[in-house]
Write a protein that holds these residues in place. Structure first.
Motif, mmCIF file in Angstrom:
data_model
loop_
_atom_site.group_PDB
_atom_site.id
_atom_site.type_symbol
_atom_site.label_atom_id
_atom_site.label_comp_id
_atom_site.label_asym_id
_atom_site.label_seq_id
_atom_site.Cartn_x
_atom_site.Cartn_y
_atom_site.Cartn_z
ATOM 1 N N SER A 122 -1.043 49.507 12.095
ATOM 2 C CA SER A 122 -0.953 50.967 12.098
ATOM 3 C C SER A 122 -0.190 51.445 13.330
ATOM 4 N N SER A 123 0.147 52.723 13.325
ATOM 5 C CA SER A 123 0.788 53.328 14.479
ATOM 6 C C SER A 123 -0.104 53.224 15.718
ATOM 7 N N LYS A 124 -1.399 53.340 15.512
ATOM 8 C CA LYS A 124 -2.359 53.225 16.612
ATOM 9 C C LYS A 124 -2.300 51.837 17.250
ATOM 10 N N ASP A 125 -2.186 50.790 16.421
ATOM 11 C CA ASP A 125 -2.082 49.424 16.943
ATOM 12 C C ASP A 125 -0.833 49.263 17.804
ATOM 13 N N ILE A 126 0.287 49.764 17.296
ATOM 14 C CA ILE A 126 1.556 49.623 18.008
ATOM 15 C C ILE A 126 1.510 50.364 19.341
ATOM 16 N N ASP A 127 0.963 51.572 19.320
ATOM 17 C CA ASP A 127 0.854 52.358 20.554
ATOM 18 C C ASP A 127 -0.043 51.659 21.576
ATOM 19 N N TYR A 128 -1.106 51.006 21.101
ATOM 20 C CA TYR A 128 -2.023 50.301 21.993
ATOM 21 C C TYR A 128 -1.286 49.215 22.778
ATOM 22 N N ILE A 129 -0.475 48.422 22.077
ATOM 23 C CA ILE A 129 0.245 47.333 22.747
ATOM 24 C C ILE A 129 1.300 47.893 23.697
ATOM 25 N N LEU A 130 2.058 48.881 23.242
ATOM 26 C CA LEU A 130 3.087 49.464 24.113
ATOM 27 C C LEU A 130 2.469 50.084 25.365
ATOM 28 N N GLU A 131 1.362 50.765 25.184
ATOM 29 C CA GLU A 131 0.705 51.397 26.325
ATOM 30 C C GLU A 131 0.291 50.381 27.381
ATOM 31 N N HIS A 132 -0.263 49.270 26.937
ATOM 32 C CA HIS A 132 -0.758 48.276 27.890
ATOM 33 C C HIS A 132 0.372 47.501 28.563
ATOM 34 N N VAL A 133 1.400 47.140 27.814
ATOM 35 C CA VAL A 133 2.483 46.384 28.441
ATOM 36 C C VAL A 133 3.279 47.287 29.384
ATOM 37 N N ASN A 134 3.347 48.557 29.074
ATOM 38 C CA ASN A 134 4.119 49.478 29.915
ATOM 39 C C ASN A 134 3.469 49.758 31.263
#
Length: 583
Positions: A327-339
């Motif tokens: 989901s979009s939520k999953d993708i945002d979770y990973i981007l948020e943490h790596v960023n």
């Protein structure tokens, strides 16, 4: 590897159309007097194919059936790592870590050096003085445990880095993100390619392997399971397979397959969804991967050729198991943490590919999936049926051994012990010699040495078979459209040798075009469909159907990744139906 001018010998273990028909005939013949199989395996993931190799190399007659494609489920959607699991060390699960590290060394050094290789990671340190001794002791123990199995480690030892050394290794990290780091190594593998190679190796030793064949019920004599009723999904025909023992290795589908037999004493398997993002390697500078702690688990940033794989999540999943959706939520979770650690943040526009997979975790009724066991269990719920569940991708060989050990206990004849510790996969023997002569092979074949190296790292000493295809049809030395890393000959080889039956088998598993190309394989579809159709005898209508299906699949996956939650993502992904039958 033979010289380029030499023709490779006729290849046992090739899973082309004729081999599939031959295997089907052998499985159907198992109902005749005296032709019953010793072992029938249900499930063609890493564990099921590992069981097939273990059983057949003990001298047993073996069949293996897979409802979809080899590694179509969990086994092609992992983090692509062969590792002991540092977080399990922190949980004090020493036995699991030690076992996995021993298997890591065996895979890297002996069983599959052509498919598995070391990969460096930084374990970042964020606190002065306190963290380094504690984390350093843990990683030192991690390294020490890997040398106690009697095999080569396959990877270098760890090294402590200062803050300056950390930034030299990974210049794109924020200057103040870490106070230092520890560089350590684990192993990496193309998981789906490995499974295809593993089932081919089992077939080489005599296993009858058939994909696109689903178990719809088990055969019973009284309480005892004596085989399975299956449907050939390509033509809709049903037939029976008889075996002395059936081994259920269906991963996240374990509960469903067990329910065909009994509702007593079942193993309970919970599905945990993990998603990964694929981004171009040039989006940030680093010579090493990263392991980052999150509030729920750990996040890996993994070098992957010309790309990075970033993941994973760890959330409960109760929806469609065949096509878990990100989901979009999953993708945002990973981007948020790596960023949080990158100087230049990644955005959605940087994401080339996304994939989601399900871990089969042994379940406690109220446990969160992040805390469920990665250890495996082998059970014998009813006579004639063995169930193996749980475990880690890295420890598949141990799981397979334990499952076959349990199955043969009730057999009358004496069965030798497992010997897979000494059985290299096809392509492993002669790989290092083939690698050393790669420049000569390039000269002889007219294929650039960079292409030869690519082939060697995917096929090992079987590279000569791919080059023989190019010798017959030089135009197949061209790359697939939109996917410069893969040659057209590889699509042909996938259908003639690796059991690929559909276009998406090639684009998602025999190659990784579906997650590595910006268009997710759309440009390559017509070419792959044409090449496969020539081998599999597709009509024009079937070829067009294959193209249409793949395009719909890509569109459904893109749409699912825009949805806010699992339910809507699942509904969007199910908008593209599976493509069956073949004709």
């Amino acid at each position: 590897m033979t010289g380029f001018g030499e023709r490779p010998p006729a290849t046992r273990g090739a899973l082309g159309p004729e081999a599939r028909e031959s295997a089907l005939a052998a499985l159907k013949a198992s109902t005749e007097p005296g032709k019953e199989l010793d072992i029938l395996i249900v499930g063609g993931g890493i564990v099921g194919t590992g069981v097939a190799l273990d059983a057949v190399t003990r001298g047993l007659s073996v069949g293996i059936v897979e409802a979809s494609d080899w590694a179509a489920g969990t086994s092609s959607r992992s983090s692509k790592l062969i590792h002991g699991g540092l977080r399990y060390l922190e949980m004090l699960d020493f036995a699991l870590v030690k076992e996995a590290l021993q298997e890591r060394g065996l895979l890297l050094s002996e069983l599959a050096p052509h498919l598995a290789r070391p990969v460096p990671f930084l374990y970042p340190l964020t606190k002065h003085f306190v963290e380094r001794p504690y984390i350093g002791a843990g990683i030192a123990l991690y390294d020490a445990m890997s040398i106690s199995g009697g095999h080569k480690r396959g990877v270098p030892f760890h090294k402590h880095l200062s803050r300056r050394g950390t930034l030299r290794a990974a210049p794109s990290l924020k200057d103040d993100a870490f106070v230092g780091s520890i560089r350590y190594y684990d192993g990496q593998v193309d998981d789906a390619k490995y499974v295809a190679n593993l089932v081919r190796t089992a077939a080489y030793y005599g296993a009858h392997a058939v994909n696109q064949t689903a178990v719809v019920d088990f055969l019973r004599e009284g309480e005892r399971v004596v085989g399975a009723k299956v449907v050939n999904r390509e033509d809709g025909s049903n037939f029976n397979i008889r075996a002395k023992q059936v081994i259920n290795a269906t991963g996240v589908w374990t509960d469903e397959t067990q329910a065909m037999v009994t509702d007593r004493g079942q193993l309970k398997v919970r599905a945990s969804k993990g998603i990964h993002l694929v981004v171009p390697r040039d989006r940030f500078q680093s010579t090493v991967g990263l392991i980052l702690r999150t509030e729920k688990s750990v996040l890996f940033v993994i070098p992957w050729g010309r790309h990075w794989i970033i993941g994973t999540t760890d959330t409960d999943w109760h929806l469609d198991k065949a096509h878990p959706a990100a989901s979009s939520k999953d993708i945002d979770y990973i981007l948020e943490h790596v960023n949080t650690v990158l100087k230049r943040p990644l955005t959605r526009e940087d994401v080339e590919g996304v994939y989601a997979g399900l871990r089969p975790l042994l379940a406690g009724e109220s446990d969160s999936t992040a805390k469920l066991s990665r250890e495996h269990i082998v059970a014998h719920p009813v006579p004639g049926l063995v169930v193996v569940a749980g475990g880690k991708w890295t420890t598949y060989r141990v799981m397979a051994k334990d499952a076959v050990d349990e199955a043969v206990r009730s057999m009358d004849e004496r069965v030798p012990p497992s010997c897979t510790e000494t059985i290299p996969l096809l392509g492993a023997s002669g790989f290092r010699a083939a690698w050393n002569r790669r420049n000569r092979t390039a000269e002889e074949s007219g294929v650039h040495v960079a292409r030869v190296e690519h082939l060697l790292n995917r096929y090992g000493s079987m590279t000569s078979e791919v080059l023989a295809i190019i010798q017959d049809r030089p135009e197949l030395a061209e790359p697939l459209p939109g996917a410069d890393d893969y040659l057209q000959a590889e699509a042909v080889y996938a259908a003639t040798h690796e059991g690929a039956r559909h276009v998406h088998d090639v684009l998602t598993r025999r190659t990784r075009i579906s997650i590595e190309a910006w268009d997710r394989g759309v440009s390559a579809v017509p070419v792959v469909a044409k090449l496969m159709g020539e081998i599999l005898g597709w009509s024009d209508a079937q070829r067009e159907s294959e193209i249409k299906h793949y395009l719909a699949r890509v569109e459904a996956e893109r749409l699912s990744q825009q949805q806010p939650d699992d339910e809507s993502a699942d509904a969007a992904r199910l908008g593209a139906e599976d493509i069956v039958p073949l004709r």
